[in-house]
Design an enzyme around this catalytic site. Structure first.
Site, short mmCIF file in Angstrom:
data_model
loop_
_atom_site.label_atom_id
_atom_site.label_comp_id
_atom_site.label_asym_id
_atom_site.label_seq_id
_atom_site.Cartn_x
_atom_site.Cartn_y
_atom_site.Cartn_z
N ASP A 150 0.96 -1.22 -0.19
CA ASP A 150 -0.05 -0.05 -0.04
C ASP A 150 0.91 1.30 0.06
OD1 ASP A 150 -1.76 1.87 0.74
OD2 ASP A 150 -3.17 0.46 1.13
N HIS A 191 2.32 8.69 4.12
CA HIS A 191 1.36 10.02 4.76
C HIS A 191 2.07 10.74 5.72
CE1 HIS A 191 -2.33 9.25 2.62
NE2 HIS A 191 -2.36 7.84 2.93
N ASP A 222 2.27 2.90 3.25
CA ASP A 222 1.24 3.94 2.82
C ASP A 222 1.13 4.86 4.15
OD1 ASP A 222 -1.06 5.39 1.52
OD2 ASP A 222 -2.02 4.82 3.37
N SER A 252 -7.16 3.79 -1.38
CA SER A 252 -7.02 2.46 -1.28
C SER A 252 -8.14 1.81 -1.50
CB SER A 252 -6.28 1.90 -0.08
OG SER A 252 -5.31 2.42 0.38
ZN LIG Z 1 -3.09 6.22 2.13
#
Ligand SMILES: [Zn+2]
Length: 446
Positions: free
Chosen positions: A51, A271, A267, A96
């Site tokens: 991800d 972020h 992911d 996602s």
């Molecule tokens: Zn994300």
């Protein structure tokens, strides 16, 4: 592809398989005897989703790992390379949920939607299609098991945030193996319903080790599992352990299996502009892939696909990257933020975890953060910048309100094993679902 082409392709992937087999001879994995003796054409698909893992995250992980940057990560050595476009139905940049719906169903949906049509009707997923054809199925993730990526394979909802509903949907879909975090979305009554369906509910790593082949629900954290940098002392299994265990539980059952494994915290590191965690979580994901490939080369009927849903954070690689400095970081920005919120002084917390002494200006920048990822985002941003890894500025990031900093660039697709040549070259993320379904001989909805 015509016959002679396919012969060449087979020879090429055969050589690559031998090379990987040699490299992996040290890896062993307990596989039920039935899986090895059953020559009746069982087929397995293992789909790995990093991800937020684009080429730039893989590049960073390669640079930061011990050894020379000339040495690729394991995933990079898989013999087939393609790349996929990822846009959502309503936006050039996907989240996602829309991306995982594309990978699970072959359909584009709007951001936030979990495998469902505009009229509220469910779109059948590859996991459901495989289950209905007699395959065993499983989902493994480092996020909450009800989070967007796994949800899109086994649930249907207009809203990815409805995680309690998604947990209840799993009672209908009944994947054989569910391993990840997210215990907070399963109350005692829900867990009892899973037990009634024959699930072994494993509350910890040792219970997972003792689980017998069959249905298993393993929830190893209230929310997400820890970033790999923070995992020591948590008692949580690594993604590699979860992947090995899922394969052991699924192999030899039904006519093969479909397993999705998500490296979900890459992911979140993106972020939080947390370069050290991007590298560490990508490396942990890579170890899970190596374990699965080590098993599947012996099995010979398994297709392994490695891809991403999107990239995250607008991370670059500059010539200033401080490799030694990145290797010294011992906690994620998220964990440093938790310590600060728990009362530790910011400068001391950052110094202890990174060896970096923040300036007054940097401290003021962190203190001023007010976004949904604050203060982890600001901490990650200043630490990564000191270590030569730059990201889009936070102001720029939150202009993309739907995805909070995802990126619309193409993502890598690596593949090996049976019919992996189908994954060479350009494709859309929806094509990946259709190619996997074709290998399993199951139908997705038009
Ligand atoms: Zn994300």
């Amino acid at each position: 592809m015509n016959r002679s082409m396919s012969g060449v392709a087979q020879a090429r992937s055969g050589r690559a398989t031998l090379a990987i087999l040699a490299a992996l001879s040290f890896l062993t994995l307990a596989v039920p005897a039935a899986a090895q003796e059953d020559g009746a054409g069982g087929r397995n698909v293992i789909l790995f989703i990093g991800d937020g893992m684009g080429f730039q995250q893989v590049t960073l992980a390669r640079i930061v790992k011990e050894g020379e940057p000339a040495e690729p990560l394991f995933m990079e050595t898989l013999p087939v390379l393609g790349y996929a476009s990822t846009w959502a139905e309503d936006c050039l940049v996907t989240d996602s949920a829309a991306a995982a719906t594309a990978l699970a169903t072959g359909h584009k949906v709007a951001n936030g939607v979990v495998s469902q049509r505009k009229d509220g009707k469910p779109i059948r997923t590859i996991l459901e299609a495989a289950r209905d054809s007699g395959y065993a199925t499983g989902l493994v993730t480092t996020t909450r098991i009800t989070h967007a990526t796994p949800a899109c394979f086994a649930a249907h909802d207009g809203n990815r945030d409805a995680e309690k509903r998604i947990a209840l949907d799993y009672l209908e879909t009944r994947p054989d193996v569910l391993l990840g975090g997210g215990a907070r979305h399963f109350d005692e009554r829900t867990l009892e319903q899973f037990r009634e369906l024959g699930y072994q509910v494993a509350p910890g790593a040792s219970a997972l080790r003792d689980a017998k082949p069959g249905k298993v629900l393993g929830l190893f954290a209230e929310s997400h599992l820890a970033h790999d940098l923070d995992r020591d002392g948590t008692g949580q299994p690594s993604l590699e352990e979860l992947t090995r265990r899922a394969i052991e539980l699924l192999a030899g059952r039904g006519k093969g299996f479909f397993l999705m494994v998500e490296g979900g915290r890459i992911d979140h590191a993106g972020h939080a502009h947390d370069a050290a965690s991007i590298a560490a979580d990508t490396a942990a994901f890579d170890r899970a892939i190596r374990a699965a490939v080590g098993w599947s080369v012996e099995d010979g009927r398994t297709l392994v696909v490695v891809t991403a849903d999107h990239t995250t954070g607008g991370q670059g690689i500059t010539e200033r990257v401080d490799v030694q400095g990145l290797r010294r970081v011992s906690s994620s920005a998220e964990r440093i933020a938790e310590r600060v919120e728990g009362g530790e002084e910011l400068g001391a917390a950052v110094l202890a975890a990174t060896g970096i002494e923040l300036t007054d200006e940097e401290k003021a920048f962190v203190a001023a953060g007010k976004g949904p990822w604050s203060p982890a985002l600001e901490i990650g941003h200043v630490v990564s910048s000191r270590l030569g890894v730059e990201f889009y500025s936070p102001a720029e990031q939150f202009r993309h309100r739907k995805t909070e900093g995802h990126d619309g660039t193409f993502v890598p697709v690596w593949a090996m094993g049976a019919e992996s040549e189908e994954f060479r070259g350009p494709m859309d993320n929806t094509d990946i679902a259709r190619k996997m379904a074709a290998y399993l001989g199951v139908e997705l909805e038009r």
